[in-house]
Design a protein around this motif. Structure first.
Motif, short mmCIF file in Angstrom:
data_model
loop_
_atom_site.label_atom_id
_atom_site.label_comp_id
_atom_site.label_asym_id
_atom_site.label_seq_id
_atom_site.Cartn_x
_atom_site.Cartn_y
_atom_site.Cartn_z
N ILE A 59 8.99 9.54 4.25
CA ILE A 59 9.42 8.12 5.11
C ILE A 59 8.27 6.98 4.85
O ILE A 59 8.83 6.16 4.50
N SER A 60 6.88 7.70 4.36
CA SER A 60 6.34 6.21 4.42
C SER A 60 6.40 5.86 2.65
O SER A 60 6.35 4.10 2.27
N GLU A 78 5.92 -5.83 8.05
CA GLU A 78 4.68 -6.32 7.83
C GLU A 78 3.98 -5.36 7.83
O GLU A 78 3.51 -4.56 6.33
N ALA A 79 3.98 -3.89 8.31
CA ALA A 79 3.01 -2.78 8.65
C ALA A 79 4.27 -1.97 7.39
O ALA A 79 3.51 -0.44 6.97
N MET A 80 5.20 -2.10 7.40
CA MET A 80 6.01 -1.46 6.43
C MET A 80 5.59 -1.53 4.66
O MET A 80 5.46 -0.98 3.77
N SER A 81 5.65 -3.18 4.80
CA SER A 81 4.55 -2.45 3.40
C SER A 81 3.60 -2.08 2.97
O SER A 81 3.18 -2.27 2.01
N GLN A 82 3.17 -1.82 4.19
CA GLN A 82 1.19 -0.98 3.99
C GLN A 82 1.69 0.82 4.36
O GLN A 82 0.65 1.10 4.93
N GLY A 83 3.37 1.17 4.19
CA GLY A 83 3.14 2.42 4.21
C GLY A 83 3.54 3.28 5.12
O GLY A 83 3.16 4.10 5.27
N TYR A 108 0.55 -1.11 0.04
CA TYR A 108 0.30 0.03 -0.32
C TYR A 108 0.98 1.70 0.38
O TYR A 108 1.74 1.17 0.99
N LYS A 109 0.56 1.90 -0.83
CA LYS A 109 2.10 3.25 -1.12
C LYS A 109 0.77 4.53 -1.03
O LYS A 109 1.06 6.03 -1.51
#
Length: 201
Positions: free
Chosen positions: A172-173, A121-126, A20-21
């Protein structure tokens, strides 16, 4: 050190297939924090709660969503004491992903952590992440690249790092979603294979 290489753990391909970007981030003084994992003394939700209280005193509208199985009964009462905490019982990844997308920052200042797949996992969602200095996830990225390390028992430092993330949220996101590919098992498997082949030459 010259003979060593650090290879991270990988995450379920579900997270990378559904990156998710479009995370918008905090609006005004509203900040939505989230934690997902086993709820016990090691995960240190007490210090995060203190950081939330400090932010509220500074004029921020803070919510703190805690997701996971409670393994220590004292946390049932602890969570109920704070109106800004929302508790969600353990849920499957298909539901968890929506909780992540509705949040701003993932925070888990564990006292001890071997790696911490939840950060990746949280990073993958931005979601920018706040993790413990000197523990498993620390050192995977440069400071401020995808979030910040903190001293696990310093609510004041956590507050400052949350504000740093807010000030540079978009960058950062974006980094988080892009850098999450580092935790792809396909690439990690290739790295292992390469190392083994070099050792047999």
């Amino acid at each position: 050190r010259n003979k060593s290489v650090v290879i991270p753990n990988g995450i379920d391909e579900f997270w990378l297939m559904n990156k998710y970007k479009d995370s918008i981030g905090p609006k005004g003084n509203r900040v939505k924090l989230i934690f997902a994992g086993r709820i016990d003394i090691n995960k240190n939700i007490e210090t995060t709660t203190k950081a939330c209280e400090l932010l509220i005193k500074q004029g921020y509208d803070v919510s703190y969503k805690i997701i996971g199985k409670i393994t220590n009964s004292k946390y049932n009462g602890f969570i109920k004491k704070y109106p800004f905490i929302e508790y969600v019982n353990h849920c499957k990844k298909e539901e968890l992903i929506h909780h992540y997308r509705g949040s701003d920052i993932f925070i888990m200042p564990s006292k001890h952590e071997t790696f911490g797949l939840a950060y990746a996992e949280a990073m993958s969602q931005g979601l920018p992440v706040i993790y413990t200095r000197g523990q498993g996830f620390d050192g995977q990225f440069n400071e401020s690249e995808i979030g910040y390390s903190v001293k696990y028992d310093s609510a004041g430092e956590i507050v400052e790092r949350i504000k740093d993330i807010i000030d540079n949220y978009e960058n950062i996101s974006s980094n988080c979603a892009e850098r999450a590919d580092r935790f792809d098992w396909n690439g990690i498997g290739y790295d292992y294979k390469k190392i083994y082949e070099e050792c047999t030459m």
